[in-house]
Design an enzyme around this catalytic site. Structure first.
Site, PDB file in Angstrom:
ATOM      1  N   ARG A  55       0.813  -1.221   0.000  1.00 39.54           N
ATOM      2  CA  ARG A  55       0.000   0.000   0.000  1.00 39.54           C
ATOM      3  C   ARG A  55       0.846   1.271   0.000  1.00 39.54           C
ATOM      4  O   ARG A  55       0.622   2.172  -0.802  1.00 39.54           O
ATOM      5  CB  ARG A  55      -0.933   0.017   1.227  1.00 39.54           C
ATOM      6  CG  ARG A  55      -2.036  -0.998   1.181  1.00 39.54           C
ATOM      7  CD  ARG A  55      -2.644  -1.200   2.583  1.00 39.54           C
ATOM      8  NE  ARG A  55      -3.462  -2.383   2.607  1.00 39.54           N
ATOM      9  CZ  ARG A  55      -2.981  -3.630   2.658  1.00 39.54           C
ATOM     10  NH1 ARG A  55      -1.678  -3.825   2.667  1.00 39.54           N
ATOM     11  NH2 ARG A  55      -3.791  -4.674   2.676  1.00 39.54           N
ATOM     12  N   THR A  56       1.808   1.337   0.913  1.00 35.37           N
ATOM     13  CA  THR A  56       2.584   2.571   1.064  1.00 35.37           C
ATOM     14  C   THR A  56       3.411   2.862  -0.183  1.00 35.37           C
ATOM     15  O   THR A  56       3.432   3.988  -0.684  1.00 35.37           O
ATOM     16  CB  THR A  56       3.495   2.486   2.302  1.00 35.37           C
ATOM     17  OG1 THR A  56       2.695   2.199   3.452  1.00 35.37           O
ATOM     18  CG2 THR A  56       4.228   3.794   2.525  1.00 35.37           C
ATOM     19  N   LYS A  83      24.327  -7.140  -0.750  1.00 32.56           N
ATOM     20  CA  LYS A  83      25.757  -7.475  -0.738  1.00 32.56           C
ATOM     21  C   LYS A  83      26.480  -6.839   0.451  1.00 32.56           C
ATOM     22  O   LYS A  83      27.684  -6.990   0.603  1.00 32.56           O
ATOM     23  CB  LYS A  83      26.420  -6.999  -2.037  1.00 32.56           C
ATOM     24  CG  LYS A  83      25.826  -7.587  -3.307  1.00 32.56           C
ATOM     25  CD  LYS A  83      26.472  -6.969  -4.533  1.00 32.56           C
ATOM     26  CE  LYS A  83      25.834  -7.477  -5.818  1.00 32.56           C
ATOM     27  NZ  LYS A  83      26.414  -6.835  -7.017  1.00 32.56           N
ATOM     28  N   ARG A 105      11.547   3.739   3.687  1.00 29.92           N
ATOM     29  CA  ARG A 105      10.948   2.806   4.628  1.00 29.92           C
ATOM     30  C   ARG A 105      12.053   1.856   5.076  1.00 29.92           C
ATOM     31  O   ARG A 105      12.755   1.269   4.248  1.00 29.92           O
ATOM     32  CB  ARG A 105       9.815   2.020   3.961  1.00 29.92           C
ATOM     33  CG  ARG A 105       9.010   1.131   4.924  1.00 29.92           C
ATOM     34  CD  ARG A 105       7.999   0.322   4.128  1.00 29.92           C
ATOM     35  NE  ARG A 105       7.058  -0.376   4.961  1.00 29.92           N
ATOM     36  CZ  ARG A 105       5.845   0.064   5.261  1.00 29.92           C
ATOM     37  NH1 ARG A 105       5.435   1.234   4.796  1.00 29.92           N
ATOM     38  NH2 ARG A 105       5.045  -0.648   6.019  1.00 29.92           N
ATOM     39  N   HIS A 135       5.246   6.523  11.419  1.00 33.86           N
ATOM     40  CA  HIS A 135       4.726   6.399  10.049  1.00 33.86           C
ATOM     41  C   HIS A 135       3.806   7.608   9.832  1.00 33.86           C
ATOM     42  O   HIS A 135       2.585   7.486   9.810  1.00 33.86           O
ATOM     43  CB  HIS A 135       3.950   5.094   9.915  1.00 33.86           C
ATOM     44  CG  HIS A 135       3.674   4.675   8.496  1.00 33.86           C
ATOM     45  ND1 HIS A 135       3.912   5.506   7.415  1.00 33.86           N
ATOM     46  CD2 HIS A 135       3.152   3.528   7.977  1.00 33.86           C
ATOM     47  CE1 HIS A 135       3.564   4.873   6.301  1.00 33.86           C
ATOM     48  NE2 HIS A 135       3.110   3.675   6.614  1.00 33.86           N
TER      49      HIS A 135
END
Length: 323
Positions: A55-56, A83, A105, A135
């Site tokens: 969603r975000t 890596k 995020r 958030h």
């Protein structure tokens, strides 16, 4: 507006109302045949996602493209992060490419703040969720949904949520959504109550600007909005409640409990929903549930945030032609 959006606690009441009002203007773009504005043409925005998201990430990407920005999607899987590349090296790579904004995020609380204050990159930073910390755009879209439903779409312009009673139910301990909502709703004048088993409340919750209850049934008759939180098993390393059935019996929202809420009250969920545990299908599919609206409103809110950070600091104005 400040240069970055890291935490809902950083927003003043005027900042928050400005974003909500701008989002109302942005929502009108969605009603047009061509859902585009030229505001961010020539600007480059990177979606820097170190955690899985549906969603975000899609919501931010839709918002960026509707504002005509050039969008680069970065995921940790399949990149040099797998890596062993550090956040600093990733940031400096983006800086060398000349990006204007980074939507990040990250699984580590504080990563967006570190990125914004380290000097590694000279770009606007927007927190799309960091660990169990914050958030902010989720809290803004939740407040936007509440204001539309409880105050009114047009009548809500310039107004906050003063006096509204909001109840957040469930896994507060692992929820950045809960922390962000408590901060923002308090700023907007709402009265917030957290309802959860004692094991799912964080240490120091008594210092938060809200009340705490262990009894869901006693809070429902006075609630204008009830937000159910997902039990975040992926963040749990111990048993926080006896069984799913026991949790659902004490803290799940079903049709009988929804009937105790006032007639105007709404049911919210940040998603993804676990039907049958914190919310039943009957409640999730009812007219009082705003989950789909929240997704729609998320695009408008993120357009507003990007517009105010990158395009200007005045609310968007829609032109009306005189006939």
């Amino acid at each position: 507006m400040q240069r970055h959006l890291i935490s809902a606690a950083d927003l003043t009441r005027d900042d928050a109302v400005l974003i909500l009002d701008t989002a109302e203007e942005m929502a009108r773009v969605a009603d047009r045949p061509i859902k585009k504005l030229p505001t961010l043409r020539g600007r480059t925005v990177v979606n820097l996602f170190f955690e899985d998201s549906t969603r975000t990430r899609i919501s931010f990407e839709a918002a960026e493209k509707r504002l005509s920005a050039d969008v680069i999607n970065f995921t940790a899987k399949g990149s040099s992060v797998s890596k062993g590349e550090s956040l600093k090296d990733t940031a400096q790579t983006l800086e060398a490419m000349g990006v204007d904004a980074v939507v990040i995020r990250h699984g580590a609380s504080g990563a967006p703040y570190r990125l914004a204050t380290s000097g590694w990159i000279d770009a606007h930073v927007i927190n799309a969720g960091d660990g169990t910390h914050q958030h902010p755009t989720q809290a803004l879209l939740d407040a936007f949904t509440m204001r539309r439903r409880l105050v009114g779409r047009d009548g809500g312009i310039g107004k906050d949520l003063d006096g509204r009673r909001i109840t957040l139910v469930g896994d507060v301990l692992h929820s950045r959504v809960a922390r962000s909502n408590v901060d923002l709703l308090h700023t907007l004048g709402a009265h917030v109550t957290l309802v959860a088993p004692p094991t799912l409340l964080p240490v120091g919750v008594e210092t938060w600007p809200c009340e705490v209850s262990y009894d869901l049934d006693s809070t429902l008759p006075e609630s204008d909005a009830v937000m159910m939180l997902r039990v975040q098993r992926e963040r749990m390393n111990a048993a926080f409640f006896p069984t799913e059935r026991e949790y659902s019996r004490r803290y799940g929202l079903d049709g009988d409990r929804m009937a105790k809420m006032p007639g105007h009250a709404i049911v919210m969920h940040p998603g993804p929903m676990v039907r049958g545990m914190e919310i039943t299908a009957e409640v999730a599919d009812s007219d009082r549930c705003t989950v789909v609206e929240q997704v729609t409103n998320g695009v408008s809110i993120r357009m507003a945030v990007l517009y105010l950070l990158l395009g200007g600091n005045e609310p968007a104005q829609t032109r009306t032609e005189e006939k």
